[in-house]
Design an enzyme around this catalytic site. Structure first.
Site, PDB file in Angstrom:
ATOM      1  N   PHE A 150       0.801  -1.224   0.000  1.00  0.00           N
ATOM      2  CA  PHE A 150       0.000   0.000   0.000  1.00  0.00           C
ATOM      3  C   PHE A 150       0.832   1.271   0.000  1.00  0.00           C
ATOM      4  CE2 PHE A 150       0.855  -0.107   4.560  1.00  0.00           C
ATOM      5  CZ  PHE A 150       0.974   1.247   4.860  1.00  0.00           C
ATOM      6  N   LYS A 174      -1.266  -7.028  -9.239  1.00  0.00           N
ATOM      7  CA  LYS A 174      -2.255  -7.096  -8.154  1.00  0.00           C
ATOM      8  C   LYS A 174      -1.810  -6.066  -7.131  1.00  0.00           C
ATOM      9  CE  LYS A 174      -3.330  -8.226  -4.480  1.00  0.00           C
ATOM     10  NZ  LYS A 174      -3.691  -7.169  -3.480  1.00  0.00           N
ATOM     11  N   GLU A 177      -5.055  -3.545  -2.061  1.00  0.00           N
ATOM     12  CA  GLU A 177      -6.505  -3.293  -2.066  1.00  0.00           C
ATOM     13  C   GLU A 177      -6.842  -2.007  -1.312  1.00  0.00           C
ATOM     14  OE1 GLU A 177      -4.698  -5.548  -0.602  1.00  0.00           O
ATOM     15  OE2 GLU A 177      -5.676  -6.558   1.077  1.00  0.00           O
ATOM     16  N   ARG A 178      -5.848  -1.439  -0.580  1.00  0.00           N
ATOM     17  CA  ARG A 178      -6.132  -0.243   0.215  1.00  0.00           C
ATOM     18  C   ARG A 178      -6.066   1.035  -0.619  1.00  0.00           C
ATOM     19  NH1 ARG A 178      -2.539  -1.676   5.469  1.00  0.00           N
ATOM     20  NH2 ARG A 178      -1.843  -3.564   4.430  1.00  0.00           N
ATOM     21  N   SER A 227       5.270  -7.014   3.286  1.00  0.00           N
ATOM     22  CA  SER A 227       5.817  -7.341   4.606  1.00  0.00           C
ATOM     23  C   SER A 227       6.562  -8.687   4.574  1.00  0.00           C
ATOM     24  CB  SER A 227       4.685  -7.386   5.628  1.00  0.00           C
ATOM     25  OG  SER A 227       3.748  -8.371   5.228  1.00  0.00           O
ATOM     26  N   CYS A 282       9.368   1.709   3.430  1.00  0.00           N
ATOM     27  CA  CYS A 282      10.244   0.585   3.790  1.00  0.00           C
ATOM     28  C   CYS A 282      11.670   1.058   4.020  1.00  0.00           C
ATOM     29  CB  CYS A 282      10.215  -0.471   2.706  1.00  0.00           C
ATOM     30  SG  CYS A 282      10.935   0.139   1.190  1.00  0.00           S
ATOM     31  N   GLU A 383       8.946  -4.111  13.075  1.00  0.00           N
ATOM     32  CA  GLU A 383       8.740  -3.013  12.129  1.00  0.00           C
ATOM     33  C   GLU A 383       7.417  -2.340  12.513  1.00  0.00           C
ATOM     34  OE1 GLU A 383       7.563  -3.950   8.058  1.00  0.00           O
ATOM     35  OE2 GLU A 383       8.792  -2.291   7.350  1.00  0.00           O
TER      36      GLU A 383
END
Ligand code: NAD
Length: 498
Positions: A150, A174, A177-178, A227, A282, A383
């Protein structure tokens, strides 16, 4: 008003199938602003069939044609940068300037992919034996997929698909979805640039879509960014199904500050790298390692700067930091701040009390700063992925580097010092994939490759740069003989070079 539906993009058109949907929030207001279609396995299969069919002709397209389309796509993305950035702010929450920066970094990868004529060149050796030549060619894999996080809804997919497509593959994305909308806009722009239908498809969704991509026999390779637990799952499942996989995972990035560093400079850098994009990067710095007297000087400077940071709706011109992406993520990050207090770290700045005027439902958390953090605390080990910066104190450089090298994550790291010898020793000894020397977020340019070590990467090749071209192609070595008209007759011996 009817809720907006965000469709898939398959075979060159928007494709709405809403048996399953997910909510897309505006993080600044906390309201649901759209529903995104979630792909069923049957929808994924349709996307794969479309990509497979397209790949059969795209793989034969000339380099000239691929480059022409990429150049046109580059122009369209640049022209629509503001529109893409607005979608990022509306769905992710990051402030406009940061969103524009994200589009810019994505554009740099498209520009890199425009050089595919040079990048995809093979090698040639004449006369490896008498009248025998050997050469290697780089061919596309077929259909490849990308699954993305995201936090960079435009840039991270651009780390993948421009290069994959430039190499002659068809691509299925893909996205998260957020914040799904930027992917659709980019697919539309690629079509406008002349990309044939099916070469770039977008399927939205969750684990259901991902699992079908991972097992589909017509997909040759999967790039993943997200993640660490999911990266490991993607790597293990994808490779079990015979796919080439590169899976980039999470991070816990340290910034070591030596006592000789310029503390004002280090403080500015730590604030930018810790709280930019609300820490949802990240490559964000989450641990500051103060060596010797460094932390005593640094903490007051950080506190001063934090007090001046403007948190608000990312669309407001004055905002420097926006909200977190969802309520669930906000709760998780707040939970870490609570845990840090409970475990005995010193909370120097408490962002939990922040209220943003006019935005009572937004997912906001102000910048938080901990001092005296110890390696056994959850805020050190995990994290957090939010606006939480922690300071830990060590006596020597050796202790600092041991701390970094012991960490299971190894995405990015930075050292701040005025001592060139110390910096050089650090770059040599540190076991991390991307290293900054007086640079807090050392993200390599598009023509280098991006990737961490250890639990921050599963697979062999990093993303974009030359590794990207290697990942999306396979080499074939051809040995050819075109003899002069003398024929030498049968020889059953193993060929010897002569
Ligand atoms: P995530 O792992 O939750 O999701 C990433 C993608 O995987 C999404 O598309 C999601 O739909 C899908 N997914 C989620 N759960 C899944 C499951 N159980 N099975 C199959 N697919 C699943 O990551 P996120 O929260 O979207 O992004 C934040 C994370 O990404 C952070 O850990 C961050 O460090 C990492 N990240 C890493 C890099 C890097 O280059 N190493 C870059 C950006 C973000």
């Amino acid at each position: 008003m009817a809720t907006k539906i965000i469709p898939h993009w398959i075979d060159g058109v928007a494709y709405e199938r809403s048996e399953r949907t997910g909510d897309v929030f505006n993080p600044a207001t906390g309201e649901v602003q759209a529903k995104v279609c979630f792909a069923t396995p049957a929808v994924v299969d349709e996307a794969v069939e479309s990509a497979w069919k397209a790949s059969q002709s795209w793989r034969h397209s000339s380099i000239a044609k691929r480059m022409k389309i990429l150049f046109a796509f580059r122009e369209l993305v640049a022209k629509h940068a503001g529109e893409i950035a607005k979608l990022l702010t509306l769905e992710h929450g990051k402030v406009t300037g940061d969103a524009m920066g994200e589009v810019q970094r994505g554009l740099e990868v498209i520009e890199f992919a425009c050089g595919i004529a040079d990048l995809q060149k093979g090698e040639f050796s004449e006369n490896v034996s008498t009248e025998v030549d050997t050469y290697s060619i780089r061919q596309p894999l077929g259909v490849v997929a990308g699954i993305t996080p995201f936090n960079f809804p435009a840039m991270v997919p651009m780390w993948m698909y421009p290069i994959a497509i430039a190499c002659g593959n068809a691509f299925i994305l893909k996205p998260s979805e957020r914040d799904p909308s930027a992917a659709n806009l980019c697919a539309q722009l690629f079509a406008e640039a002349g990309l044939p239908p099916g070469v770039f498809n977008v399927v939205h969704g969750d684990k259901v879509a991902v699992d079908r991509l991972l097992e589909h026999p017509k997909i040759s390779a999967v790039s993943f960014v997200g993640s660490t637990p999911i990266a490991q799952y993607i790597y293990e499942t994808g490779t079990k199904h015979g796919k080439r996989v590169q899976a980039l995972g999470g991070a816990k990035n340290h910034m070591i500050v030596l006592p000789d560093a310029d503390m004002e400079w280090a403080a500015d850098a730590a604030i930018s790298a810790g709280y930019g994009s609300a820490g949802e990067r990240c490559m964000a710095i989450s641990m500051l390692v103060g060596v010797g007297a460094a932390a005593d000087k640094l903490v007051p400077l950080l506190k001063e700067r934090i007090a001046k940071l403007k948190v608000g709706d990312g669309l407001d011109a004055g905002s420097e930091m926006g909200p977190l992406v969802t309520k669930a993520h906000l709760d998780k990050v707040r939970g870490y701040v609570d845990a840090g207090v409970k475990e005995g770290a010193t909370l120097v700045a408490d962002g939990r009390t922040l209220a943003v005027s006019g935005r009572p439902g937004g997912f906001f958390l102000g910048p938080c700063l901990f001092d005296n953090v110890k390696p056994n605390m959850a805020i050190y080990k995990d994290e957090i992925f939010g606006p939480v910066l922690s300071v830990t104190r060590v006596a020597t450089y050796d202790e600092a580097i041991a701390l970094v090298n012991k960490n299971p994550y190894a995405n990015g790291v930075a050292i701040f010092t005025n001592d060139g010898g110390a910096a050089r020793k650090f770059q040599h000894e540190v076991e991390v994939g991307m290293v900054g020397i007086n640079v807090p977020i050392p993200v390599p340019m598009a023509y280098y490759s991006f990737g961490g070590w250890k639990a921050s990467l599963f697979g062999d090749l990093h993303i974009h740069g030359r590794d990207g071209v290697k990942f999306y192609t396979r080499t074939k070595a051809v040995t050819s003989r075109w003899p002069d008209p003398r024929h030498r007759g049968v020889d059953l011996g193993f060929p010897q070079m002569s």
